[in-house]
Design a protein around this motif. Structure first.
Motif, PDB file in Angstrom:
ATOM      1  N   ALA A 145       0.838  -1.205   0.000  1.00 47.33           N
ATOM      2  CA  ALA A 145       0.000   0.000   0.000  1.00 47.33           C
ATOM      3  C   ALA A 145       0.869   1.249   0.000  1.00 47.33           C
ATOM      4  O   ALA A 145       2.010   1.241   0.474  1.00 47.33           O
ATOM      5  CB  ALA A 145      -0.913  -0.003   1.214  1.00 47.33           C
ATOM      6  N   ASP A 146       0.304   2.335  -0.509  1.00 44.63           N
ATOM      7  CA  ASP A 146       1.029   3.602  -0.581  1.00 44.63           C
ATOM      8  C   ASP A 146       0.863   4.459   0.664  1.00 44.63           C
ATOM      9  O   ASP A 146       1.592   5.435   0.848  1.00 44.63           O
ATOM     10  CB  ASP A 146       0.561   4.404  -1.802  1.00 44.63           C
ATOM     11  N   SER A 147      -0.103   4.135   1.518  1.00 43.08           N
ATOM     12  CA  SER A 147      -0.344   4.918   2.725  1.00 43.08           C
ATOM     13  C   SER A 147      -1.211   4.108   3.676  1.00 43.08           C
ATOM     14  O   SER A 147      -1.883   3.150   3.254  1.00 43.08           O
ATOM     15  CB  SER A 147      -1.057   6.230   2.377  1.00 43.08           C
ATOM     16  N   PRO A 148      -1.244   4.478   4.966  1.00 41.45           N
ATOM     17  CA  PRO A 148      -2.196   3.827   5.874  1.00 41.45           C
ATOM     18  C   PRO A 148      -3.633   3.997   5.404  1.00 41.45           C
ATOM     19  O   PRO A 148      -4.452   3.076   5.541  1.00 41.45           O
ATOM     20  CB  PRO A 148      -1.952   4.528   7.209  1.00 41.45           C
ATOM     21  N   ALA A 149      -3.947   5.145   4.841  1.00 41.41           N
ATOM     22  CA  ALA A 149      -5.318   5.394   4.366  1.00 41.41           C
ATOM     23  C   ALA A 149      -5.752   4.367   3.336  1.00 41.41           C
ATOM     24  O   ALA A 149      -6.936   4.016   3.250  1.00 41.41           O
ATOM     25  CB  ALA A 149      -5.416   6.802   3.783  1.00 41.41           C
ATOM     26  N   VAL A 162       4.034  -0.280  15.445  1.00 43.17           N
ATOM     27  CA  VAL A 162       4.990   0.819  15.323  1.00 43.17           C
ATOM     28  C   VAL A 162       5.692   0.986  16.659  1.00 43.17           C
ATOM     29  O   VAL A 162       5.381   0.312  17.638  1.00 43.17           O
ATOM     30  CB  VAL A 162       4.293   2.117  14.859  1.00 43.17           C
ATOM     31  N   SER A 163       6.651   1.907  16.729  1.00 38.99           N
ATOM     32  CA  SER A 163       7.577   1.892  17.859  1.00 38.99           C
ATOM     33  C   SER A 163       7.346   2.933  18.930  1.00 38.99           C
ATOM     34  O   SER A 163       8.030   2.911  19.947  1.00 38.99           O
ATOM     35  CB  SER A 163       9.015   2.020  17.336  1.00 38.99           C
ATOM     36  N   ALA A 164       6.424   3.871  18.745  1.00 35.88           N
ATOM     37  CA  ALA A 164       6.279   4.926  19.750  1.00 35.88           C
ATOM     38  C   ALA A 164       4.875   5.511  19.714  1.00 35.88           C
ATOM     39  O   ALA A 164       4.140   5.354  18.729  1.00 35.88           O
ATOM     40  CB  ALA A 164       7.311   6.025  19.514  1.00 35.88           C
ATOM     41  N   ASP A 165       4.516   6.221  20.790  1.00 38.19           N
ATOM     42  CA  ASP A 165       3.199   6.836  20.899  1.00 38.19           C
ATOM     43  C   ASP A 165       2.888   7.700  19.685  1.00 38.19           C
ATOM     44  O   ASP A 165       1.812   7.601  19.084  1.00 38.19           O
ATOM     45  CB  ASP A 165       3.127   7.708  22.157  1.00 38.19           C
ATOM     46  N   LYS A 166       3.826   8.580  19.351  1.00 39.60           N
ATOM     47  CA  LYS A 166       3.578   9.531  18.245  1.00 39.60           C
ATOM     48  C   LYS A 166       3.391   8.807  16.920  1.00 39.60           C
ATOM     49  O   LYS A 166       2.633   9.267  16.054  1.00 39.60           O
ATOM     50  CB  LYS A 166       4.726  10.539  18.149  1.00 39.60           C
ATOM     51  N   ASP A 167       4.069   7.683  16.739  1.00 38.89           N
ATOM     52  CA  ASP A 167       3.931   6.922  15.491  1.00 38.89           C
ATOM     53  C   ASP A 167       2.543   6.298  15.387  1.00 38.89           C
ATOM     54  O   ASP A 167       1.934   6.290  14.307  1.00 38.89           O
ATOM     55  CB  ASP A 167       5.000   5.821  15.417  1.00 38.89           C
ATOM     56  N   LEU A 168       2.031   5.784  16.507  1.00 38.51           N
ATOM     57  CA  LEU A 168       0.692   5.198  16.495  1.00 38.51           C
ATOM     58  C   LEU A 168      -0.346   6.263  16.160  1.00 38.51           C
ATOM     59  O   LEU A 168      -1.219   6.048  15.309  1.00 38.51           O
ATOM     60  CB  LEU A 168       0.389   4.561  17.851  1.00 38.51           C
ATOM     61  N   GLU A 169      -0.255   7.398  16.814  1.00 38.39           N
ATOM     62  CA  GLU A 169      -1.233   8.453  16.571  1.00 38.39           C
ATOM     63  C   GLU A 169      -1.124   8.983  15.142  1.00 38.39           C
ATOM     64  O   GLU A 169      -2.130   9.320  14.519  1.00 38.39           O
ATOM     65  CB  GLU A 169      -1.066   9.559  17.608  1.00 38.39           C
ATOM     66  N   ALA A 170       0.103   9.012  14.601  1.00 38.22           N
ATOM     67  CA  ALA A 170       0.288   9.509  13.236  1.00 38.22           C
ATOM     68  C   ALA A 170      -0.335   8.588  12.201  1.00 38.22           C
ATOM     69  O   ALA A 170      -0.957   9.057  11.237  1.00 38.22           O
ATOM     70  CB  ALA A 170       1.781   9.684  12.943  1.00 38.22           C
ATOM     71  N   VAL A 171      -0.202   7.272  12.363  1.00 33.60           N
ATOM     72  CA  VAL A 171      -0.758   6.371  11.349  1.00 33.60           C
ATOM     73  C   VAL A 171      -2.278   6.283  11.435  1.00 33.60           C
ATOM     74  O   VAL A 171      -2.932   5.866  10.487  1.00 33.60           O
ATOM     75  CB  VAL A 171      -0.132   4.953  11.415  1.00 33.60           C
ATOM     76  N   ILE A 172      -2.832   6.717  12.562  1.00 36.95           N
ATOM     77  CA  ILE A 172      -4.288   6.753  12.693  1.00 36.95           C
ATOM     78  C   ILE A 172      -4.854   8.052  12.122  1.00 36.95           C
ATOM     79  O   ILE A 172      -5.789   8.053  11.309  1.00 36.95           O
ATOM     80  CB  ILE A 172      -4.706   6.612  14.175  1.00 36.95           C
TER      81      ILE A 172
END
Length: 310
Positions: A50-54, A66-76
């Motif tokens: 895929a080209d993006s989480p979306a 993913v490896s950190a809080d900010k990464d989880l929130e970013a992919v959501i």
């Protein structure tokens, strides 16, 4: 019943291997990783890249590692995040290394969109996965667990439902507090035996064959004997989890004196510069405090993690 379509976000060392197990079990998987090159080899096993989480929003179950809080929130919710388009998965399963607070924020965001959320932290590393011995603790709605359980079962040998909300995060923190206490104790008794004239290989062979031996003591024996500290988990990461455990103990009114002492020992190892190597380097600090320079024994030691038979 038709198997659900699967989306996968995050193909680092662990995520890649777990996504591969789903592919090998016959699931239809589409995967995305921030660094695309780490994801593309999955295409050889049938994955769509895929080209993006979306782009994964139409998948029925989406796994995140993913490896950190900010990464989880970013992919959501970040640019091209999973929930930024019109589509919605039925269920999100998160196995990331994140705090309970970040997990709770994401859970609230996800559930507000009518999507179920399951926290599913794991115990293991790529070699443990290859041996079929990974374990999973999961928390969230029971219906979400029941739907995800057959997929989680492909990862290893144990999947445990531990309750609602973020209880799985607490289980993982408690697990890693125990990990720290055990490795520090193991370093201490191994150095004690060596100072008394017993080789580390002989002592650990005896221990591993006893009722006190475990898959963990066996797995760490090669590092303690031959001083190969290729990282599986660092002192920095281990101390982070000790600190989380101590904070949880304070919040819940549970005294944790052994965890506090272990935290101090790990802090000393970090201060001595053991930040990038495996946490088994605690044995080096224990030897230093005991007044001698520890040396590799350079003998074969079985770690007990032979890969599964095909």
């Amino acid at each position: 019943m038709t198997a659900p379509t699967v989306g996968w976000i995050g193909t680092g060392r662990m995520g890649y291997q777990l996504a591969l197990r789903l592919l090998n079990a016959g699931y239809d998987v589409a995967a995305w990783n921030r660094t695309r090159a780490k994801c593309e080899p999955l295409a050889e096993f049938g994955a769509e890249i895929a080209d993006s989480p979306a782009a994964l929003a139409a998948r029925e179950i989406v796994f995140i590692m993913v490896s950190a809080d900010k990464d989880l929130e970013a992919v959501i919710d970040g640019p091209d995040g999973l929930l930024t388009t019109g589509g919605r998965p039925k269920l999100i399963v998160d196995s990331s290394t994140v705090s309970p607070e970040a997990s709770a924020r994401v859970r609230a965001r996800v559930e507000a969109d009518g999507v179920q959320f399951l926290a599913a932290p794991v115990s293991g590393n790529p070699k443990v996965i290859a041996a079929g011995k990974l374990t999973v603790a999961a928390s969230g709605p029971r219906s979400a667990f029941d739907e995800a359980q057959p997929l989680l079962a492909t990862w290893g040998r144990g999947v445990t439902y531990v309750g609602e909300g973020e209880t799985a995060r607490l289980v993982k923190i408690a697990h890693n507090v125990f990990l720290g206490v055990v490795i520090q104790s193991l370093a201490e008794i191994t150095v004690l035996a060596e100072r008394g004239g017993v080789s580390r290989a002989a002592f650990l062979e005896f221990l591993n064959a006893s009722v006190l031996g475990s898959e963990f003591t066996r797995y760490k024996s090669p590092a303690l004997v031959n001083l190969d500290f290729h990282p599986t988990f660092t002192n920095v990461l281990l101390r982070k989890d000790l600190q989380l455990g101590l904070s949880a103990g304070k919040e819940l009114g549970v005294p944790m004196p052994l965890a506090a002492a272990t935290d101090m020992m790990i802090a000393q190892a970090i201060g001595a510069g053991y930040t990038e190597q495996d946490f088994a380097t605690l044995v080096l600090e224990q030897a230093r405090r005991s007044g001698y320079q520890i040396e590799p024994e350079n003998v074969p030691v079985d770690d007990g993690l032979a890969p599964e038979e095909p």
